[in-house]
Design a protein around this motif. Structure first.
Motif, PDB file in Angstrom:
ATOM      1  N   GLY A  29      -0.949   1.445   1.960  1.00  0.00           N
ATOM      2  CA  GLY A  29      -2.811   1.844   2.099  1.00  0.00           C
ATOM      3  C   GLY A  29      -2.913   2.175   3.503  1.00  0.00           C
ATOM      4  O   GLY A  29      -4.046   2.001   3.468  1.00  0.00           O
ATOM      5  N   VAL A  30      -2.151   2.427   4.387  1.00  0.00           N
ATOM      6  CA  VAL A  30      -2.600   2.628   5.665  1.00  0.00           C
ATOM      7  C   VAL A  30      -3.100   4.137   5.827  1.00  0.00           C
ATOM      8  O   VAL A  30      -2.387   5.031   5.461  1.00  0.00           O
ATOM      9  CB  VAL A  30      -1.564   2.404   6.709  1.00  0.00           C
ATOM     10  CG1 VAL A  30      -1.799   2.836   8.316  1.00  0.00           C
ATOM     11  CG2 VAL A  30      -1.120   0.895   6.785  1.00  0.00           C
ATOM     12  N   LEU A  31      -4.180   4.507   6.194  1.00  0.00           N
ATOM     13  CA  LEU A  31      -4.906   5.745   6.262  1.00  0.00           C
ATOM     14  C   LEU A  31      -4.732   6.183   7.652  1.00  0.00           C
ATOM     15  O   LEU A  31      -4.908   5.581   8.770  1.00  0.00           O
ATOM     16  CB  LEU A  31      -6.269   5.750   5.833  1.00  0.00           C
ATOM     17  CG  LEU A  31      -7.006   6.913   5.781  1.00  0.00           C
ATOM     18  CD1 LEU A  31      -7.990   7.015   4.588  1.00  0.00           C
ATOM     19  CD2 LEU A  31      -7.755   7.293   7.185  1.00  0.00           C
ATOM     20  N   LYS A  32      -4.043   7.522   7.710  1.00  0.00           N
ATOM     21  CA  LYS A  32      -4.040   8.056   9.175  1.00  0.00           C
ATOM     22  C   LYS A  32      -4.459   9.636   9.070  1.00  0.00           C
ATOM     23  O   LYS A  32      -4.206  10.407   8.092  1.00  0.00           O
ATOM     24  CB  LYS A  32      -2.362   8.202   9.429  1.00  0.00           C
ATOM     25  CG  LYS A  32      -1.963   6.555   9.572  1.00  0.00           C
ATOM     26  CD  LYS A  32      -0.592   6.565  10.398  1.00  0.00           C
ATOM     27  CE  LYS A  32      -0.304   5.178  10.422  1.00  0.00           C
ATOM     28  NZ  LYS A  32       1.044   5.262  11.342  1.00  0.00           N
ATOM     29  N   PRO A  35     -14.339  -5.715   2.664  1.00  0.00           N
ATOM     30  CA  PRO A  35     -13.167  -4.834   2.427  1.00  0.00           C
ATOM     31  C   PRO A  35     -12.096  -5.659   1.787  1.00  0.00           C
ATOM     32  O   PRO A  35     -11.717  -6.499   2.270  1.00  0.00           O
ATOM     33  CB  PRO A  35     -13.097  -4.188   3.664  1.00  0.00           C
ATOM     34  CG  PRO A  35     -13.562  -5.125   4.664  1.00  0.00           C
ATOM     35  CD  PRO A  35     -14.726  -5.960   3.921  1.00  0.00           C
ATOM     36  N   VAL A  36     -11.303  -5.020   0.814  1.00  0.00           N
ATOM     37  CA  VAL A  36     -10.153  -5.740   0.390  1.00  0.00           C
ATOM     38  C   VAL A  36      -8.986  -5.567   1.669  1.00  0.00           C
ATOM     39  O   VAL A  36      -9.038  -4.773   2.376  1.00  0.00           O
ATOM     40  CB  VAL A  36      -9.522  -5.097  -0.883  1.00  0.00           C
ATOM     41  CG1 VAL A  36     -10.696  -5.243  -1.926  1.00  0.00           C
ATOM     42  CG2 VAL A  36      -9.109  -3.724  -0.677  1.00  0.00           C
ATOM     43  N   PRO A  37      -8.257  -6.436   1.620  1.00  0.00           N
ATOM     44  CA  PRO A  37      -6.885  -6.359   2.381  1.00  0.00           C
ATOM     45  C   PRO A  37      -6.143  -4.962   2.025  1.00  0.00           C
ATOM     46  O   PRO A  37      -6.120  -4.558   0.780  1.00  0.00           O
ATOM     47  CB  PRO A  37      -6.037  -7.605   2.251  1.00  0.00           C
ATOM     48  CG  PRO A  37      -6.820  -8.587   1.477  1.00  0.00           C
ATOM     49  CD  PRO A  37      -7.967  -7.694   0.704  1.00  0.00           C
ATOM     50  N   LEU A  38      -5.370  -4.647   3.052  1.00  0.00           N
ATOM     51  CA  LEU A  38      -4.601  -3.192   2.982  1.00  0.00           C
ATOM     52  C   LEU A  38      -3.562  -3.367   1.607  1.00  0.00           C
ATOM     53  O   LEU A  38      -3.599  -2.539   0.861  1.00  0.00           O
ATOM     54  CB  LEU A  38      -3.919  -3.139   3.982  1.00  0.00           C
ATOM     55  CG  LEU A  38      -4.519  -2.402   5.178  1.00  0.00           C
ATOM     56  CD1 LEU A  38      -3.332  -2.312   6.284  1.00  0.00           C
ATOM     57  CD2 LEU A  38      -4.986  -1.045   4.973  1.00  0.00           C
ATOM     58  N   GLY A  39      -2.889  -4.644   1.448  1.00  0.00           N
ATOM     59  CA  GLY A  39      -2.148  -5.010   0.068  1.00  0.00           C
ATOM     60  C   GLY A  39      -2.656  -4.854  -1.019  1.00  0.00           C
ATOM     61  O   GLY A  39      -2.193  -4.612  -2.040  1.00  0.00           O
TER      62      GLY A  39
END
Length: 460
Positions: free
Chosen positions: A156-159, A401-405
């Protein structure tokens, strides 16, 4: 402009380059575009999966390498592991491999997930803002922000990716997001550092951010001396009498008049149409980082509605859709807009009752609408900076915001690009969109001959 054809001195294929194949197992091509091809590969030393981006344009390669090195410590910008550069071969960038993108998230949310939760939307927005803020703090304008250039890891990390169109280290005369975007650019100030101009035939040196030179790249002069056209030019065309007779309004390219040279290059518009700021659509070449903020507003609106807010079929249709929502453009709304290159060339009928952004964001809260309004305004000086938006009420109120996980991430099936083309963001190779008529899908228009032989066009 199409990439140069194969020659006897260039292989145009990474498969034949021993310096690459000795370190990477090339598995399959995952994207292709006008200026680059992208391959999935395995690094032999540690089995790491990477993306190999073979760039066929020295200028685009230089921009991308320089931008990624400047942003190397930014957690929301794609990582450049290394690159290969030689005088007689294409540059090849070794990038971290990310299996999907925000366009896929939006597409899957619409078709399979019955939308995105507020917490998911906020987490995506925060990551996008962090990526854009990192660019602007480093004086980099991305110039092609869109969902398919926002890549996403399996966790879920956006780059942010695809810096081939980026304006790196703003030249003197370009201003930051906190200033006006219509500066008076003095040519002498833009071209006085010729002795420090980078050589496109030489690779950018590997360096840390601390080692980055304080003087900006004299990129305007660099572009002037390459065979590839810059993408800062007008999207809307100015025509002489002969232009009208020979090829009346055939494309969304602008004709770059250079005396009587009949082989003058056609130069394309920067960015992808659906996310292109009004100043670009009106031909501005003095814009700055605020064009990214307009694109950001379009992306956030699409997260809310799961559909593009201004899906223009041509540049003229794009402006028409914007005017229908925001109303007509004038000096009261945007001081200085009448000085835009194409403002007096193309005009539209008066929009009596613009629908407003709320009409495009049905069933969204007032805070959500307000967030988009802070970005999608005509006057670039009125657009909120990315860091400012990180402190916006909407992003800091419940639900958080929800956690990345907890983010839902689709598989790596990447469809077509946001504007319907066959290219798909970073793995699609980048480069400008192809030519299409601005008038095929549009209504009536009047052409008026000016005193100097030019023509102006008014659309109903």
């Amino acid at each position: 402009m199409d990439p140069a054809p194969p020659s006897t001195t260039k292989s145009w294929s990474i498969h034949t380059r021993r310096e690459i194949t000795s370190k990477y197992e090339i598995q399959n091509r995952i994207g292709s575009g006008a200026y680059s091809d992208v391959y999935k590969a395995r690094r032999l030393s540690d089995d790491l999966t990477v993306a190999l981006k073979e760039v066929h344009d020295y200028q685009s390669a230089f921009r991308e390498i320089d931008a990624l090195q400047t942003l190397q410590h930014s957690p929301n910008v794609v990582e450049l592991h290394e690159y290969f550069w030689s005088e007689d071969e294409d540059a090849v960038l070794v990038l971290e491999y990310l299996p999907t993108d925000l366009a896929s998230v939006i597409r899957t949310a619409k078709k399979e997930w019955n939308g995105l939760s507020v917490g998911e939307i906020k987490r995506w927005i925060i990551q996008i803002l962090l990526a854009v803020d990192a660019c602007h703090r480093s004086s980099i304008i991305h110039r092609d922000l869109k969902p398919s250039n926002l890549l996403i890891s399996a966790t879920g990390v956006l780059k942010l990716a695809d810096f081939g169109q980026a304006r790196i280290r703003l030249a003197p005369g370009f201003l930051s997001v906190h200033d006006s975007t219509q500066p008076q650019v003095q040519e002498s100030s833009l071209f006085h550092q010729q002795e420090t101009r980078p050589n496109l035939m030489e690779p950018p040196p590997l360096r840390t951010i601390e080692e980055y030179p304080k003087d900006p790249i004299d990129e305007l002069q660099l572009e002037k001396e390459t065979n590839f056209p810059d993408v800062d030019t007008s999207c809307l065309a100015t025509f002489t009498t002969s232009d009208i007779e020979d090829d009346f309004l055939k494309s969304n390219y602008s004709y770059n008049e250079t005396g009587n040279d009949e082989s003058a290059l056609l130069t394309s518009c920067v960015g992808t149409r659906w996310f292109r700021a009004p100043e670009l659509l009106f031909g501005s070449t003095n814009y700055s980082a605020e064009i990214d903020l307009w694109s950001l507003g379009c992306i956030i609106a699409e997260l809310f509605t799961l559909q593009p807010i201004f899906p223009g079929t041509s540049d003229i249709d794009q402006l028409s859709r914007i005017f229908t929502v925001l109303g007509n453009l004038n000096e009261e709304i945007w001081p200085g807009c009448t000085q835009l290159p194409d403002y007096k060339i193309i005009s539209f009928g008066k929009v009596e009752n613009p629908s407003g952004l709320a009409s495009c964001l049905v069933n969204r809260s007032q805070d959500e609408i307000s967030l988009v309004e802070k970005l999608l305004c005509f006057d670039p000086a009125g657009r909120a900076a990315a860091m400012e938006l990180l402190h916006d009420k909407y992003l800091n109120e419940e639900p958080g915001p929800v956690p990345l996980g907890e983010l839902r991430v689709p598989g790596s099936n990447r469809g077509g690009d946001d504007d319907g083309s066959s290219e798909s963001g970073e793995w699609g190779g980048g480069g400008p969109m192809g030519s299409d008529s601005d008038f095929d899908d549009f209504g009536g228009f009047d052409v008026t001959k000016g005193s100097g032989g030019d023509y102006s066009i008014r659309f109903e």
